[in-house]
Design a protein around this motif. Structure first.
Motif, mmCIF file in Angstrom:
data_model
loop_
_atom_site.group_PDB
_atom_site.id
_atom_site.type_symbol
_atom_site.label_atom_id
_atom_site.label_comp_id
_atom_site.label_asym_id
_atom_site.label_seq_id
_atom_site.Cartn_x
_atom_site.Cartn_y
_atom_site.Cartn_z
ATOM 1 N N ASP A 60 32.182 -35.526 1.433
ATOM 2 C CA ASP A 60 32.988 -35.733 0.231
ATOM 3 C C ASP A 60 34.223 -36.600 0.425
ATOM 4 O O ASP A 60 34.820 -37.023 -0.555
ATOM 5 C CB ASP A 60 33.405 -34.381 -0.360
ATOM 6 C CG ASP A 60 34.343 -33.619 0.550
ATOM 7 O OD1 ASP A 60 34.064 -33.527 1.758
ATOM 8 O OD2 ASP A 60 35.360 -33.106 0.059
ATOM 9 N N SER A 61 34.638 -36.869 1.668
ATOM 10 C CA SER A 61 35.872 -37.639 1.860
ATOM 11 C C SER A 61 35.917 -38.295 3.233
ATOM 12 O O SER A 61 35.235 -37.857 4.172
ATOM 13 C CB SER A 61 37.090 -36.713 1.726
ATOM 14 O OG SER A 61 37.137 -35.796 2.815
ATOM 15 N N LYS A 121 29.399 -34.819 -4.827
ATOM 16 C CA LYS A 121 30.747 -34.755 -4.241
ATOM 17 C C LYS A 121 31.273 -33.325 -4.281
ATOM 18 O O LYS A 121 31.803 -32.818 -3.288
ATOM 19 C CB LYS A 121 31.695 -35.698 -4.978
ATOM 20 C CG LYS A 121 33.078 -35.769 -4.339
ATOM 21 C CD LYS A 121 33.914 -36.852 -4.986
ATOM 22 C CE LYS A 121 35.241 -37.031 -4.309
ATOM 23 N NZ LYS A 121 35.164 -37.670 -3.003
ATOM 24 N N TYR A 125 32.127 -30.889 -1.196
ATOM 25 C CA TYR A 125 33.466 -30.310 -1.115
ATOM 26 C C TYR A 125 33.386 -28.790 -0.967
ATOM 27 O O TYR A 125 34.054 -28.191 -0.129
ATOM 28 C CB TYR A 125 34.280 -30.686 -2.354
ATOM 29 C CG TYR A 125 35.623 -30.004 -2.397
ATOM 30 C CD1 TYR A 125 36.665 -30.448 -1.587
ATOM 31 C CD2 TYR A 125 35.849 -28.910 -3.232
ATOM 32 C CE1 TYR A 125 37.895 -29.816 -1.605
ATOM 33 C CE2 TYR A 125 37.072 -28.275 -3.264
ATOM 34 C CZ TYR A 125 38.089 -28.727 -2.435
ATOM 35 O OH TYR A 125 39.303 -28.091 -2.456
ATOM 36 N N GLN A 128 32.008 -27.791 2.528
ATOM 37 C CA GLN A 128 32.999 -28.033 3.582
ATOM 38 C C GLN A 128 32.412 -28.575 4.891
ATOM 39 O O GLN A 128 33.086 -28.551 5.921
ATOM 40 C CB GLN A 128 33.799 -26.752 3.880
ATOM 41 C CG GLN A 128 34.600 -26.232 2.711
ATOM 42 C CD GLN A 128 35.845 -27.051 2.467
ATOM 43 O OE1 GLN A 128 36.700 -27.161 3.348
ATOM 44 N NE2 GLN A 128 35.970 -27.632 1.284
#
Length: 190
Positions: A60-61, A121, A125, A128
């Motif tokens: 997600d990031s 996404k 998230y 994790q």
């Protein structure tokens, strides 16, 4: 079922070592916990794919992505910042760590993509951790662009099938794939 409930069920399934079918920023994907070797093995079996062929992971990031590589060259971050938000782009980076060994290529690299599509996404998230994201088809068959394209064989082989975006009927393409070596050399794969 709400999107929240769908994500909750998918996350619970993956935490128990299960395999899911889910919509991504590209085509529908078969997914699992990328840190669980048994779950990754199940994905290879479902796809009838040799485990020497690497699978892609979604995250997600960029912050979370950095946790799974020992060293990311600056050119990779520049590329990620420029390309990924515009078009789904998977990067293959060296020195993978913290994921299942059977997910890492023989050369120590791992394919990972930051997803910007809302459902995938949020799923990443909430989970994790990286989620395996390989096209929802038996190896060698066409990728499932939409839910209706997924074969009964694949639908019956997984532990949970997400409800979100099942009604969607529009063209989707696999991501671009770029390998970025430790020395910063960039090679376009797809």
């Amino acid at each position: 079922m709400t999107v929240e409930e769908d994500i909750k069920h998918a996350v619970e399934c993956m935490r128990k070592g299960g395999v899911i079918l889910y919509p991504t920023d590209t085509v529908w994907g078969i997914g699992c916990d990328a840190t669980n070797p048994e779950a990754v093995k199940k994905v290879y079996e479902i796809k009838k794919r040799d485990d020497s062929k690497a699978l892609i992971c979604l995250i997600d990031s960029a912050d979370r992505m950095a946790r799974y590589f020992r060293n990311v060259p600056q050119v990779a971050w520049d590329f990620i910042d420029a390309a990924m938000p515009v078009k789904p782009t998977t990067v293959i980076l060296d020195d993978a760590s913290g994921v299942a060994n059977n997910l890492v290529a023989e050369d120590g690299s791992l394919a990972m993509r930051i997803t910007y599509e809302p459902f995938s996404k949020q799923l990443c998230y909430r989970f994790q951790k990286p989620i395996v994201s390989t096209s929802a088809n038996v190896s060698g068959e066409p990728a499932a662009q939409n839910y209706r394209d997924i074969s009964e064989e694949i639908l019956n082989a997984v532990d949970y099938v997400c409800w979100s975006r099942r009604q969607e009927h529009k063209p989707h393409q696999p991501s671009s794939i770029v390998k970025i070596a430790k020395d910063g050399e960039v090679k376009v794969i797809r």
